[in-house]
Write a protein that holds these residues in place. Structure first.
Motif, short mmCIF file in Angstrom:
data_model
loop_
_atom_site.label_atom_id
_atom_site.label_comp_id
_atom_site.label_asym_id
_atom_site.label_seq_id
_atom_site.Cartn_x
_atom_site.Cartn_y
_atom_site.Cartn_z
N UNK A 125 -3.25 16.46 -1.17
CA UNK A 125 -2.69 15.43 -0.31
C UNK A 125 -3.72 14.58 0.39
N UNK A 126 -3.29 14.00 1.51
CA UNK A 126 -4.14 13.12 2.29
C UNK A 126 -3.35 12.48 3.40
N UNK A 127 -3.87 11.38 3.91
CA UNK A 127 -3.21 10.75 5.03
C UNK A 127 -3.44 9.26 5.09
N UNK A 128 -2.85 8.67 6.10
CA UNK A 128 -2.88 7.22 6.30
C UNK A 128 -3.49 6.93 7.66
N UNK A 129 -4.46 6.03 7.67
CA UNK A 129 -5.23 5.75 8.88
C UNK A 129 -4.45 5.03 9.96
N UNK A 130 -3.55 4.13 9.57
CA UNK A 130 -2.95 3.22 10.53
C UNK A 130 -1.50 3.50 10.86
N UNK A 131 -0.90 4.49 10.19
CA UNK A 131 0.52 4.77 10.39
C UNK A 131 0.74 6.27 10.53
N UNK A 132 1.90 6.65 11.03
CA UNK A 132 2.26 8.06 11.23
C UNK A 132 2.79 8.64 9.92
N UNK A 133 1.84 8.90 8.97
CA UNK A 133 2.28 9.43 7.68
C UNK A 133 1.15 10.20 7.00
N UNK A 138 4.11 15.41 -3.77
CA UNK A 138 5.42 14.83 -4.04
C UNK A 138 6.23 14.49 -2.80
N UNK A 139 5.60 14.39 -1.62
CA UNK A 139 6.38 14.11 -0.41
C UNK A 139 5.54 13.35 0.62
N UNK A 140 6.25 12.67 1.51
CA UNK A 140 5.65 12.02 2.67
C UNK A 140 6.19 12.71 3.91
#
Length: 154
Positions: A125-133, A138-140
Motif C-alpha cells: 500500500x501507501x498513502x496520499x500527501x494532501x488528502x485523508x486517504x 484493493x481498498x481505500x
C-alpha cells in the motif's frame, strides 16, 4: 511476436477514487501494457493526460518502485520538494518507502503521454500527501482506518 499493438489494448479512464478525489483524474486515460504482453513480475501502463488532468492524487508507495518516461507533450511533476516540468524524453523515478508524494498535472493545452513501470509488493500500500486517504492492494481508507465505500482498481 513481442510487439504490442497499442491501439488494440483497451483504454480506460476508470478510477476507484471516491468523490471528490475522482474529479481531478477524469481526463486520465490508461492502458495496461504488462498484462497485454503476458508480463506478471511488474506493472506497466501507457497513460494519456488531457489538458488539466492529473495522473493521480499526490501519493507514495510503501512497497513499489516506480519509473516514469514521458513520451509526448509535457506535464508538471509535483512532489514534496516542489514542481518540475517534464517533457518528452524526460525520466523520473520514485523509490518505494520514500514517502515523497508525487503526481503529474497537465497544465498545457495539449495531451501528454507517458509510460509508467512499477515493481514490488503492491499489497504494502501507501498513502496520499494532501488528502485523508491511504490505499492497500484493493481498498481505500481514511488515515484512521475507516474504509471509503469504493474498491481500488487494479
Amino acid at each position: 511476436m513481442p510487439k504490442l499493438d497499442l491501439a488494440s489494448i483497451p483504454q480506460s479512464n476508470a478510477t476507484g477514487y471516491p468523490p471528490p478525489f475522482d474529479a481531478a483524474v477524469a481526463g486520465r486515460w490508461w492502458r495496461r501494457l504488462a498484462p497485454a504482453g503476458g508480463l506478471t513480475a511488474f506493472g506497466a501502463s501507457h497513460v494519456v493526460l488531457k489538458p488539466g488532468a492529473w495522473s493521480s492524487q499526490r501519493h507514495w508507495h510503501n512497497g513499489e518502485d516506480e519509473l516514469l518516461v514521458m513520451i509526448a507533450g509535457e506535464a508538471v511533476l509535483v512532489e514534496d520538494g516542489g514542481e518540475t516540468l517534464l517533457r518528452a524524453g524526460d525520466i523520473a523515478s520514485f523509490a518505494m518507502g520514500a514517502g515523497n508524494g508525487h503526481h503529474l498535472i497537465n497544465r498545457s493545452a495539449a495531451d501528454c503521454a507517458f509510460v509508467v513501470v512499477s515493481a514490488g509488493d503492491r499489497a504494502a500500500g501507501g498513502g496520499y500527501s494532501d488528502i485523508d486517504m491511504l490505499f492497500t492492494a484493493d481498498a481505500y481508507t481514511h488515515k484512521d482506518g475507516t474504509p471509503y465505500p469504493t474498491d481500488r482498481i487494479a
